[in-house]
Design a protein around this motif. Structure first.
Motif, PDB file in Angstrom:
ATOM      1  N   CYS A  95       0.842  -1.207   0.000  1.00  0.00           N
ATOM      2  CA  CYS A  95       0.000   0.000   0.000  1.00  0.00           C
ATOM      3  C   CYS A  95       0.874   1.254   0.000  1.00  0.00           C
ATOM      4  O   CYS A  95       0.567   2.231  -0.702  1.00  0.00           O
ATOM      5  CB  CYS A  95      -0.915  -0.031   1.215  1.00  0.00           C
ATOM      6  SG  CYS A  95      -1.954   1.425   1.405  1.00  0.00           S
ATOM      7  N   CYS A  96       1.974   1.228   0.764  1.00  0.00           N
ATOM      8  CA  CYS A  96       2.875   2.379   0.781  1.00  0.00           C
ATOM      9  C   CYS A  96       3.515   2.599  -0.583  1.00  0.00           C
ATOM     10  O   CYS A  96       3.661   3.738  -1.029  1.00  0.00           O
ATOM     11  CB  CYS A  96       3.964   2.167   1.842  1.00  0.00           C
ATOM     12  SG  CYS A  96       3.354   2.146   3.532  1.00  0.00           S
ATOM     13  N   VAL A  97       3.899   1.521  -1.239  1.00  0.00           N
ATOM     14  CA  VAL A  97       4.507   1.656  -2.565  1.00  0.00           C
ATOM     15  C   VAL A  97       3.496   2.222  -3.549  1.00  0.00           C
ATOM     16  O   VAL A  97       3.836   3.024  -4.424  1.00  0.00           O
ATOM     17  CB  VAL A  97       5.046   0.297  -3.037  1.00  0.00           C
ATOM     18  CG1 VAL A  97       5.562   0.378  -4.464  1.00  0.00           C
ATOM     19  CG2 VAL A  97       6.144  -0.188  -2.107  1.00  0.00           C
ATOM     20  N   GLN A  98       2.250   1.829  -3.401  1.00  0.00           N
ATOM     21  CA  GLN A  98       1.213   2.358  -4.283  1.00  0.00           C
ATOM     22  C   GLN A  98       1.006   3.856  -4.066  1.00  0.00           C
ATOM     23  O   GLN A  98       0.717   4.604  -5.016  1.00  0.00           O
ATOM     24  CB  GLN A  98      -0.094   1.602  -4.041  1.00  0.00           C
ATOM     25  CG  GLN A  98      -1.222   1.980  -4.989  1.00  0.00           C
ATOM     26  CD  GLN A  98      -2.475   1.171  -4.732  1.00  0.00           C
ATOM     27  OE1 GLN A  98      -2.508   0.343  -3.817  1.00  0.00           O
ATOM     28  NE2 GLN A  98      -3.508   1.398  -5.509  1.00  0.00           N
ATOM     29  N   LEU A  99       1.163   4.301  -2.829  1.00  0.00           N
ATOM     30  CA  LEU A  99       0.995   5.730  -2.524  1.00  0.00           C
ATOM     31  C   LEU A  99       2.282   6.523  -2.720  1.00  0.00           C
ATOM     32  O   LEU A  99       2.272   7.752  -2.550  1.00  0.00           O
ATOM     33  CB  LEU A  99       0.525   5.897  -1.080  1.00  0.00           C
ATOM     34  CG  LEU A  99      -0.886   5.409  -0.748  1.00  0.00           C
ATOM     35  CD1 LEU A  99      -1.126   5.511   0.742  1.00  0.00           C
ATOM     36  CD2 LEU A  99      -1.931   6.215  -1.513  1.00  0.00           C
ATOM     37  N   LEU A 100       3.376   5.857  -3.059  1.00  0.00           N
ATOM     38  CA  LEU A 100       4.666   6.541  -3.127  1.00  0.00           C
ATOM     39  C   LEU A 100       4.690   7.689  -4.137  1.00  0.00           C
ATOM     40  O   LEU A 100       5.266   8.748  -3.827  1.00  0.00           O
ATOM     41  CB  LEU A 100       5.763   5.518  -3.443  1.00  0.00           C
ATOM     42  CG  LEU A 100       7.201   5.999  -3.263  1.00  0.00           C
ATOM     43  CD1 LEU A 100       7.425   6.518  -1.852  1.00  0.00           C
ATOM     44  CD2 LEU A 100       8.187   4.870  -3.557  1.00  0.00           C
ATOM     45  N   PRO A 101       4.132   7.548  -5.343  1.00  0.00           N
ATOM     46  CA  PRO A 101       4.120   8.720  -6.244  1.00  0.00           C
ATOM     47  C   PRO A 101       3.419   9.929  -5.644  1.00  0.00           C
ATOM     48  O   PRO A 101       3.878  11.069  -5.800  1.00  0.00           O
ATOM     49  CB  PRO A 101       3.393   8.189  -7.487  1.00  0.00           C
ATOM     50  CG  PRO A 101       3.596   6.713  -7.456  1.00  0.00           C
ATOM     51  CD  PRO A 101       3.594   6.343  -6.004  1.00  0.00           C
TER      52      PRO A 101
END
Length: 1333
Positions: free
Chosen positions: A920-926
């Motif tokens: 989930c964090c990687v998905q929100l990273l941008p």
């Protein structure tokens, strides 16, 4: 036996004598005492073999035809042994024939006796080698080649050992495999020690060419006398051929490898990869063998032989590890160096392939698994879990029972990490092996007696495990159904909140397991002759939770979690709401008196119809306050009527929302009125007058704010995932409402000390002792004009239908400037936000057009995520990541448990795995990068407009603080994400690569030659120019330090130095200071000193330049070169430099004695010690200026550590360097003795002050100072300069060098040290007198 032998000899004497006696060969043998026989009759000897050899040698030498007679003798031998029977007789022992008819001792064969004669040895050997290829095996089973080779063993003397070795190796190259094995195995017994090295090299070459000879070659190696270097070469060759070794040969190979590792090899790193390579090759090859074996062979004897070979391998490993310390240490080091996943996969292969062999080791495997699971190191705990899982899968029922019993013991231990892992393993075994685990359900049921020490999440896992066994498709576990129901009912009936909470959690988990199978196989829950299904169990829980609002709220929350995590049968989903309605709803009551005037607020709907709804929160809180202290089920005129508690509002709305999502595939249109409906509160201007209110009124106002915030938080949870733009706008607006109300709550709480807020999370330990009744209150809901609920939910909420006011105004978010308390300590009293709420971070500028009565666009409304909302979401995200992704080592339960449970408020988060949260964090990273860049651009613009001045006039302080907090939180979120230990596992490497790719793609510039991690490093490095505070600078440095490898240390050190050399001020213009600032500065200094390329130079630069600048500046000023260095932060720099100096020396000088043979290396290390001692002298002398207690404490502590490191690592270097570098050694000792003199004075000062904190360091330091004196004397004695050393009486002095007065009155309270009783100003001459070369 003697009689029988005599009889045998008499029969043999009658045998026909060999006719070859006419030849020279026969005559000489007969004269020497040997009689040749024909046929199968053995040759006879009439004298002792020594006498025979002596007679034959003399007869040959005295012959007139000597030395040609020797060749004639050999020719006769060759003629004689042409007959196979005669040759056989010559190879077998001779039969003694003595005159008295008695037998003598054992006699050798004729050929072996001839080999003992020096003049015949070479010729006889040649003859034997020529005959050897003619034979493979005798008809009677006698192996002639082996007997021939045996003739050469243990000869008293070999005439030409080198030539014999060459002939043997030539014979090996052309002989069959069987003969080759015999020859190779006999080599150590044939050749002399001088030929062992040469023959070992040839065998090593042969080993690489022919793996069939591995076993005989290794047997020969074990008996050869080899040097350590040659043995290491041989071991490398053996490891290279390991993958091709046959299974039956593997025990010999393993034994040779493990026994050939010496202590010197274990100290070196190169021996460890050999063992590691063996682990990999053995397991990989073994798996291939067993798969091949299971397909091609069904021979039981072959299978047994293979198992025996594997057992021998394991026994060899076991004995080597047990009895060879160096081998066991090397094995453990390989386990630490190797990847944990590869080690686990290796163990899986072994367990699956050699179960029959390993079952004998089951007690050891179980004990090892127990130890690993209890380890405080989180890296080895998973391996212990895999050992448990594979032991249960591979072994028999007895072992399975022991595994389950051991896991139950872990669960009952009460240690947090141990309990979690054990429960996870048991749940996994129930999923993988339900039939086998059902047999041991009675053992697992025993955990129910130890539930007091379990956390709510562990209780959920336990009942999920037990209900899976009891209500699963396997009927073996149904016998525990009655026991579970008894336990659940007992807990539900308890009046103790803790036990009632356990009963509610357990009952709901049972409902989840039963509800999964109602459609296909409805199971019956028996009790007292009655039958209870899911509906009956739900009714039982509801009736037992009616007496407590906290219990009812927990019940709703648990049901909501059940709906969210389990796929329930549709019939069960329908009965959930209908069975959870209150038994009787109270009628609409008339308004009562309230402490504050009512006001409708926070309406987001445009409709002006009279059918709208509003939540009369003010009235509900007033009702709850009036009935304070009464029993919850006995309120109102009708004593049997149950009052709806305000605590249940948010939990039940969550249950309602999740049921709606399940039934309508995520569509919440039926209940979307609750998102924008107003609340009936009071005018918030009363907060400004909170000091003038009475305490009950202030507490009422705090409860109103808590309940309003919690309602909005649950609303945001419900509608954050909706795609409709209008709903997104309302969600963002609700976040704005939350942040504004939190500022009001902070000020109200500051005016209401000691206030106990109403509970919002009901599964934690705080439920027991929380004073909920003091000011707990909650809202009610109203219906909206349009369709609100489905038919099943018509009576979910008690709402007050009120007409919407035409003049209801939307309250604008205003800045809160008055100080208040921090809400961090009140976090447990707010409803938990779901991970899905973080998707709001992706919302940009949201807008919609408002229409007038004629449907024309009147105005356009815009909403966007402001700084306050951004900080609010980032704080929540940071707390979630810190709880889930930060790997804390498992610790024992302390004697006194903490009052607060850190898991309170993360019940929803615990339902997700760390991998899901990281994804989930990687998905929100941008999105996070976008916000990070926005903060960077804001501060960059601010600095450009104000010419770099942070505290410029006209600065929006509130906005600056919020954006600074957002900047720091964004960096902390990235830091925790990249610090996740899961990224080191191979299965998560793709996720890490994706994460780095997101950062790398944000960098617009950068050459193609840069790698992905270098692009990411450059991207993050660009933010260094706009960090507004030292704490944010530290976050950026830690992020760069965590993400990237050591090759980027130099830019990181440069960045940390730049931050240390920068002046940090607040928005008010004051310099940053305080304990938190000092802690941040210390961490940043350690990063700089850790990553700099020259630690000693960096320490000298700070101590030699920065501190003198500080001493020459004003009292409140800072160092010119290092602006962060001032008198308030001096202790931070001093402690950091002293600590890193001692640590650096221990690292670079570890193993110095191994490299002292090189003169250049010796000179370099001596120079390094000179620099280190000089830096240490500078730091110790600073105590004369900064003589406060914290500085003295640091100097005494790290001074002793530095002195011990010098004695351990520095003095051996001086022992070797003294003769070649006498002046350098003398200079070093002079400088160091000045430092020890100052340390001695500090000890005296500590005693005079009688400060226990300082005097605690004195005994150990005095001991080290004394050791230094005698260690210098030992060095001088070793180098024959003991006359340069003398001991004097050094008086105790204080920091200023003045003699301590107590000595003059008490006599000789003196310490021995290299020195003399000279005044302080003559200390340098004193040192010269001590060490005078």
């Amino acid at each position: 036996s003697k009689k029988s032998r005599t009889t045998g000899h008499q029969t043999k004497t009658t045998a026909q004598e060999d006719t070859s006696i006419d030849s020279v060969f026969g005559q000489f043998l007969h004269e020497a005492g040997v009689i040749l026989r024909q046929g199968s009759t053995s040759n006879e000897i009439a004298v002792d073999q020594v006498v025979f050899q002596k007679r034959l040698q003399q007869r040959l030498k005295k012959s007139p035809r000597y030395p040609s007679i020797v060749q004639e003798f050999i020719t006769g031998l060759e003629s004689h042994i042409e007959d196979p029977e005669r040759f056989r007789n010559c190879l077998l022992p001779c039969v003694p024939r003595l005159a008295d008819g008695d037998s003598s001792s054992f006699q050798e064969s004729l050929l072996r006796m001839l080999l003992g004669i020096e003049m015949l040895q070479v010729l006889v050997i040649n003859t034997l080698f020529e005959k050897l290829p003619e034979f493979i095996a005798g008809e009677d089973g006698l192996n002639i080649p082996r007997v021939i080779v045996n003739q050469l063993k243990w000869l008293d003397r070999i005439i030409d050992s080198k030539e014999l070795a060459g002939k043997l190796m030539q014979l090996v190259s052309v002989a069959s495999v069987e003969i080759q094995c015999d020859i190779i195995t006999s080599l150590p017994e044939i050749l002399e020690d001088s030929q062992h090295s040469d023959i070992a090299r040839e065998l090593n070459t042969l080993l690489q060419e022919n793996t069939q000879l591995t076993v005989p070659i290794l047997d020969a190696f074990s008996s050869l006398n080899l040097s350590s270097t040659l043995l290491a070469e041989v071991r490398v060759s053996v490891m290279a051929t390991l993958s091709a070794v046959q299974l039956e040969d593997l025990p010999v190979v393993v034994k040779f490898i493990l026994h050939s590792i010496s202590s010197s090899d274990a100290l070196e790193v190169r021996a460890l990869p050999l063992v590691g390579f063996y682990i990999y090759s053995y397991s990989k090859w073994q798996g291939c063998f067993w798969s091949h074996f299971s397909i091609r062979s069904s021979n039981t004897s072959a299978s047994s032989s293979s198992q025996d070979s594997v057992a021998l391998v394991l026994d060899g490993i076991k004995s080597a590890v047990r009895f060879q310390k160096t081998t066991s240490e090397a094995w453990l080091k390989v386990g630490r160096i190797g990847n944990s996943t590869s080690v686990i996969s290796t163990y899986e292969v072994k367990m699956s392939c050699v179960t029959e062999v390993l079952i004998g080791y089951f007690p050891s495997i179980l004990a090892l698994a127990q130890s690993l699971l209890r380890s405080p190191d989180p890296c080895v705990v998973p391996f212990g879990g895999h050992m448990y899982r594979l032991s249960f899968t591979a072994f028999d029922s007895y072992c399975q029972q022991e595994v389950v019993g051991s896991l139950v013991t872990h669960v009952c231990s009460g240690v947090g990490g141990e309990v979690d892992v054990a429960l996870e393993l048991l749940c996994g075994l129930v999923t993988e092996k339900p039939s086998e685990m059902a047999l041991y359900a009675v053992f697992v049921k025993g955990i129910l007696d130890y539930m007091e020490n379990l956390t709510p999440q562990q209780i959920r896992r336990l009942f999920h495990l037990l209900s899976g066994l009891a209500f699963g498709q396997q009927q073996q576990g149904t016998h525990i159904q009655d026991d579970m129901h008894i336990v659940v009912r007992k807990q539900l009936s308890s009046t103790v909140p803790k036990y009632k909470r356990i009963g509610i959690i357990g009952a709901v988990m049972v409902v989840g397991s039963m509800g999964l199978l109602v459609e296909t196989m409805p199971l019956i829950f028996p009790l007292s002759g009655e039958t209870y299904c899911v509906t009956a169990l739900l009714e039982l829980v509801r009736s037992c939770s009616e007496s407590s609002p906290e219990a009812a709220a927990l019940y709703y929350d648990e049901l909501a979690n059940l709906v969210l995590t389990c796929t329930l049968d549709p019939l069960v989903q329908v009965c959930l709401p209908s069975n959870n309605l209150p038994s009787s709803l109270p009628p609409l009551v008339c308004p009562r008196s309230v402490p504050f005037p009512a006001c409708m607020m926070y309406n987001l709907d445009d409709e002006e119809s009279q059918g709208g709804i509003a939540i009369n929160l003010l009235q509900l809180l007033s009702d709850d306050l009036q009935h304070k202290g009464e029993l919850w089920s006995q309120t109102g005129n009708n004593k049997t009527q149950r009052r709806v508690s305000p605590l249940c509002l948010s939990p039940f709305f969550r249950l309602l929302r999740l049921c709606e999502e399940q039934q309508h595939q995520g569509d919440l249109e039926e209940i979307d009125a609750l998102l924008g409906c107003p609340l009936i509160l009071t005018d918030m201007d009363v907060v400004e007058k909170s000091e003038s209110l009475s305490r009950p009124e202030r507490e009422f106002l705090c409860g109103l704010l808590f309940q309003t915030i919690n309602w909005f938080r649950e609303v945001v949870n419900a509608f954050c995932s909706q795609k409709d733009p209008e709903m997104k706008m309302k969600v963002v607006t609700r976040l704005q409402n939350i942040t504004y109300l939190q500022t009001l709550l902070e000020r109200t709480l500051a005016a209401t000390p000691g206030y106990a807020p109403p509970l919002a999370n009901f599964d934690g330990e705080s439920t027991e002792g929380a004073p909920v009744s003091s000011s707990s209150a909650a809202p009610k809901k109203g219906k909206k004009g349009k369709t609100l609920f489905t038919r099943e939910f018509n009576y979910i909420f008690l709402v007050f239908l009120l007409p919407l006011q035409d003049d209801a105004e939307k309250e604008k978010v205003q800045e809160a400037t008055r100080p208040g308390v921090s809400l961090v300590s009140y976090r447990h009293f707010f409803r938990e936000l779901d991970m899905e709420v973080l998707s709001v971070l992706q919302c940009g500028l949201l807008s919609r057009s408002l229409l007038d009565s004629e449907l024309h666009s009147k105005v356009r409304e815009e909403v966007q995520l402001g700084p306050a909302e951004l900080v609010f979401l980032l704080e929540d995200m940071w707390r979630k990541l810190e709880f889930s992704l930060t790997a804390a080592p498992a610790k024992r339960v302390p004697f006194f448990k903490g009052k607060t449970d850190k898991s309170v408020g993360f019940s929803h988060l615990q339902q997700k795995s760390p991998k899901d949260i990281a994804a989930c964090c990687v998905q929100l990273l941008p999105t996070l990068c976008t916000h990070l860049e926005n903060c960077h651009n804001h501060f960059q613009t601010l600095l450009a407009e104000n010419q770099g001045v942070v505290d410029a006039s006209g600065l929006d302080v509130r906005e600056h603080q919020l954006l600074s907090s957002a900047y720091q939180l964004l960096l902390q979120v990235l830091h925790i994400t990249f610090s996740w230990s899961g990224f080191s596992q191979p299965e998560h490497r793709g996720l890490l690569k994706k994460t780095l790719g997101v950062l790398a793609d944000r960098l617009k510039e950068g050459g193609p030659e840069l790698t992905m991690d270098q692009h990411s490093f450059e991207y993050l490095l660009n933010f260094h120019s706009t960090v507004p505070s030292l704490s944010i600078a530290l976050c950026l440095s830690q992020l760069l330090s965590t993400v990237f490898s050591i090759e980027r240390s130099l830019p990181l050190a440069t960045l940390a130095r730049r931050f240390l050399c920068q002046e940090w001020v607040t928005t008010s213009g004051d310099r940053e200071k305080g304990p938190k600032h000092n802690e941040t500065l210390q961490t940043l200094l350690s990063i700089y000193l850790e990553h700099t390329d020259d630690v000693l130079k960096a320490v000298e630069e700070i101590a030699g330049e920065g501190i003198p600048e500080l001493l020459n500046s004003a009292k409140d000023a800072s160092s010119r070169t290092w602006p962060t260095l001032n008198r308030l932060t001096f202790l931070v720099f001093y402690k950091g430099m002293m600590g890193v100096l001692e640590k650096y020396l221990c690292v670079i000088f570890k193993g110095t004695l191994l490299t002292l043979c090189c003169v250049q290396v010796m000179s370099e290390k001596l120079l390094t010690w000179n620099l280190a001692v000089r830096d240490f002298h500078i730091l110790v002398n600073l105590v004369k200026v900064f003589d406060n207690r914290p500085v003295l404490n640091v100097c005494l502590k790290y001074g002793r550590l530095f002195l011990e490191s010098f004695l351990k690592l520095g003095m051996p270097l001086l022992d070797f360097s003294f003769k070649k570098h006498k002046e350098d050694v003398q200079s070093l000792l002079k400088t160091f003795q000045l430092s020890t003199r100052q340390l001695h004075h500090m000890c005296g000062h500590s005693k005079i002050r009688q400060d226990t904190i300082l005097t605690n360091h004195v005994p150990a330091l005095k001991k080290s100072l004394e050791q230094f004196v005698y260690r210098v004397k030992a060095m001088l004695t070793l180098n024959h300069c003991q006359e340069a050393f003398w001991l004097g009486n050094l008086k105790n002095r204080d920091l200023k060098g003045e003699e301590i007065l107590s000595q003059r009155s008490q006599g000789s309270d003196e310490e021995e040290e290299a020195g003399s009783p000279l005044p302080q100003e003559q200390s340098e001459d004193e040192v010269l007198a001590i060490i005078d070369f």
